[in-house]
Design an enzyme around this catalytic site. Structure first.
Site, PDB file in Angstrom:
ATOM      1  N   ARG A  37       0.854  -1.195   0.000  1.00  0.00           N
ATOM      2  CA  ARG A  37       0.000   0.000   0.000  1.00  0.00           C
ATOM      3  C   ARG A  37       0.887   1.242   0.000  1.00  0.00           C
ATOM      4  O   ARG A  37       0.645   2.198  -0.710  1.00  0.00           O
ATOM      5  CB  ARG A  37      -0.953   0.012   1.203  1.00  0.00           C
ATOM      6  CG  ARG A  37      -1.624   1.379   1.370  1.00  0.00           C
ATOM      7  CD  ARG A  37      -2.861   1.418   2.267  1.00  0.00           C
ATOM      8  NE  ARG A  37      -2.860   0.504   3.382  1.00  0.00           N
ATOM      9  CZ  ARG A  37      -2.114   0.645   4.497  1.00  0.00           C
ATOM     10  NH1 ARG A  37      -1.309   1.681   4.640  1.00  0.00           N
ATOM     11  NH2 ARG A  37      -2.187  -0.262   5.453  1.00  0.00           N
ATOM     12  N   TYR A  64     -15.902  17.805 -15.534  1.00  0.00           N
ATOM     13  CA  TYR A  64     -16.210  16.377 -15.670  1.00  0.00           C
ATOM     14  C   TYR A  64     -17.256  15.992 -14.605  1.00  0.00           C
ATOM     15  O   TYR A  64     -17.094  16.327 -13.426  1.00  0.00           O
ATOM     16  CB  TYR A  64     -14.921  15.560 -15.510  1.00  0.00           C
ATOM     17  CG  TYR A  64     -15.147  14.077 -15.499  1.00  0.00           C
ATOM     18  CD1 TYR A  64     -15.426  13.386 -16.681  1.00  0.00           C
ATOM     19  CD2 TYR A  64     -15.103  13.348 -14.319  1.00  0.00           C
ATOM     20  CE1 TYR A  64     -15.649  12.023 -16.675  1.00  0.00           C
ATOM     21  CE2 TYR A  64     -15.327  11.980 -14.311  1.00  0.00           C
ATOM     22  CZ  TYR A  64     -15.600  11.327 -15.493  1.00  0.00           C
ATOM     23  OH  TYR A  64     -15.825   9.976 -15.484  1.00  0.00           O
ATOM     24  N   ASP A 124      -6.536  19.389 -14.260  1.00  0.00           N
ATOM     25  CA  ASP A 124      -6.883  18.052 -14.765  1.00  0.00           C
ATOM     26  C   ASP A 124      -6.436  18.023 -16.225  1.00  0.00           C
ATOM     27  O   ASP A 124      -7.049  18.644 -17.087  1.00  0.00           O
ATOM     28  CB  ASP A 124      -8.404  17.838 -14.628  1.00  0.00           C
ATOM     29  CG  ASP A 124      -8.862  16.474 -15.124  1.00  0.00           C
ATOM     30  OD1 ASP A 124      -8.143  15.849 -15.940  1.00  0.00           O
ATOM     31  OD2 ASP A 124      -9.958  16.029 -14.716  1.00  0.00           O
ATOM     32  N   LYS A 178      -7.612   7.115 -19.460  1.00  0.00           N
ATOM     33  CA  LYS A 178      -7.851   7.617 -20.814  1.00  0.00           C
ATOM     34  C   LYS A 178      -6.571   7.510 -21.652  1.00  0.00           C
ATOM     35  O   LYS A 178      -6.153   6.422 -21.952  1.00  0.00           O
ATOM     36  CB  LYS A 178      -8.404   9.042 -20.734  1.00  0.00           C
ATOM     37  CG  LYS A 178      -9.474   9.243 -19.633  1.00  0.00           C
ATOM     38  CD  LYS A 178     -10.759   8.497 -19.890  1.00  0.00           C
ATOM     39  CE  LYS A 178     -11.697   8.445 -18.683  1.00  0.00           C
ATOM     40  NZ  LYS A 178     -12.036   9.712 -18.048  1.00  0.00           N
TER      41      LYS A 178
HETATM   42  C1  LIG Z   1     -12.598  10.119 -16.804  1.00  0.00           C
HETATM   43  C2  LIG Z   1     -12.230  11.437 -16.260  1.00  0.00           C
HETATM   44  C3  LIG Z   1     -12.050  11.640 -14.880  1.00  0.00           C
HETATM   45  C4  LIG Z   1     -12.282  10.535 -13.863  1.00  0.00           C
HETATM   46  O1  LIG Z   1     -11.336   9.514 -13.973  1.00  0.00           O
HETATM   47  P1  LIG Z   1     -11.655   7.966 -13.636  1.00  0.00           P
HETATM   48  O2  LIG Z   1     -10.371   7.286 -13.983  1.00  0.00           O
HETATM   49  O3  LIG Z   1     -12.826   7.556 -14.469  1.00  0.00           O
HETATM   50  O4  LIG Z   1     -11.958   7.910 -12.171  1.00  0.00           O
HETATM   51  C5  LIG Z   1     -11.674  12.898 -14.443  1.00  0.00           C
HETATM   52  N1  LIG Z   1     -11.492  13.915 -15.306  1.00  0.00           N
HETATM   53  C6  LIG Z   1     -11.654  13.757 -16.636  1.00  0.00           C
HETATM   54  C7  LIG Z   1     -11.445  14.923 -17.543  1.00  0.00           C
HETATM   55  C8  LIG Z   1     -12.038  12.521 -17.158  1.00  0.00           C
HETATM   56  O5  LIG Z   1     -12.218  12.390 -18.475  1.00  0.00           O
END
Ligand SMILES: *Cc1c(COP(=O)(O)O)cnc(C)c1O
Length: 379
Positions: free
Chosen positions: A46, A98, A170, A195
């Site tokens: 962890r 998001y 982000d 992504k």
């Molecule tokens: C998908 C996404 C998230 C969340 O991420 P997860 O891996 O699904 O928890 C946050 N910000 C953006 C811009 C995203 O496309």
């Protein structure tokens, strides 16, 4: 070192005991100690695991940061940052955030006394107007989803510095191949690794990167204390994915540009949202802070009928109808009935999510095939 070299080499070394060139999947929870307190840097997975550690160093390097931390999902990474705040602190963010981030802020952290403001961050003065002595964090997402608005990271950094708040970006949509927020004045970069970084739609993961020693200490303390870590196998898959990030992004950008132009010239298409167009409202900011415009595109249909949009997303054969984005395969989505269905119609229409809006995550297939698929679906 340049980007592609870092993507392949940063943080990874041949395995010392066997010479294995690829970082092994250290599928272990614990590590044998020679004597009490006498270990090789790893005590419990962890806290730290060698496969995850290699990935954390790699992601930090491609974002031009000193410290990286990986989490079980993008939302778990965001959760870690908000846990650095205290009751009474305030956060300013964008109004086309998001959806999962919005839900985390409003339904989890508001009840712990943290206040969230949402505004159209393309307009920096709208952000300045919300600043007060409790402002501790400015949370930016750029480009935004699904309207592809561009927020000026340097302008947000200036506001954050003037009030002593942190700026977190982000960077999921742009990736470090196109944009490095830390170089533009951000304190923290966040990724949904799920992504583009993973890139193959086979892992759910999140990451944070910072160069600030104090933020890093908190980040690792919370990562270990809350325990939302990622697994060795998933870390291995993402290390492998990032080795081709620059190649994939180059193709995502090339295909994205061709498809954006194809859509703009199509008789059935009304508006096309893609930051590479000179008439995109924030094109100059995009040109200044990004090295390319990516493969995310949204468009609307003439007549704006929901049935037409539903028919197109059904008729495409190569584009898969699915949530998510950033994989090698092309995806298509209908925000009004998928990702943004929980937002009331009048609310979502205010930010541009109208009934006929369709979002594409353009993959790395041969673009002629993708265009032919869109052409048959549109006609
Ligand atoms: C998908 C996404 C998230 C969340 O991420 P997860 O891996 O699904 O928890 C946050 N910000 C953006 C811009 C995203 O496309």
């Amino acid at each position: 070192m340049k980007f592609g070299t870092k993507a392949i080499h940063a943080g990874v070394h041949p395995d010392e005991s066997t010479g294995a060139i690829m970082t092994p999947i250290y599928q272990t929870s614990t590590y044998v100690q020679d004597g009490v307190g006498n270990h090789k840097g790893y005590e419990y997975s962890r806290t730290l695991n060698p496969t995850r550690h290699a990935l954390e160093k790699n992601i930090a390097a491609i974002e031009n940061g000193k410290y990286g931390a990986c989490f079980g999902s993008g939302l778990a990474a965001i959760d870690c940052i908000i846990k650095m705040l205290n009751p009474g602190d305030e956060v300013i963010s964008t109004n086309d955030l998001y959806g999962g981030t919005y839900r985390l802020f409003r339904t989890i952290f508001e009840k712990y006394g943290i206040k969230f403001h949402f505004t159209a961050m393309q307009d920096a003065s709208a952000v300045s107007d919300l600043v007060n002595e409790n402002t501790k964090l400015i949370w930016v997402e750029t480009p935004t989803n699904p309207m592809m608005n561009i927020i000026d990271i340097k302008a947000m950094s200036a506001i954050a510095k003037s009030c002593g708040a942190w700026l977190c970006v982000d960077n999921t949509f742009a990736t470090p191949y196109l944009q490095n927020p830390l170089d533009l004045g951000a304190d923290i970069v966040m990724h949904s690794v799920t992504k583009y970084l993973g890139g193959h739609s086979d892992v759910v993961m999140g990451a944070l990167v910072t160069s600030d020693d104090a933020i890093a200490a908190e980040m690792y303390r919370i990562q270990n204390s809350s325990g939302a870590v990622t697994a060795p196998m998933d870390s291995f898959l993402v290390l492998r994915g990032i080795k081709t990030l620059h190649l994939r992004m180059q193709r995502h950008c090339e295909n994205g540009e061709k498809i954006a132009h194809f859509l703009k010239g199509h008789a059935k298409v009304d508006k096309v949202y893609w930051p590479g167009f000179e008439d995109h409202p924030n094109h100059n900011v995009a040109k200044d802070q990004m090295r390319g415009f990516g493969g995310m595109i949204s468009f609307t249909l003439k007549g704006n009928k929901i049935e037409d949009a539903h028919e197109i997303v059904k008729k495409v054969e190569l584009f898969a109808l699915a949530e998510s984005l950033g994989g090698v395969e092309s995806l298509i989505g209908h925000p009004a009935t998928m990702t943004h269905a929980s937002i009331p119609k009048e609310e979502r229409e205010k930010s541009g999510v109208v009934d006929s809006l369709i979002r594409l995550s353009v993959g790395v297939e041969d673009v002629e095939d993708l265009i032919a698929d869109l052409e048959q679906a549109l006609s």
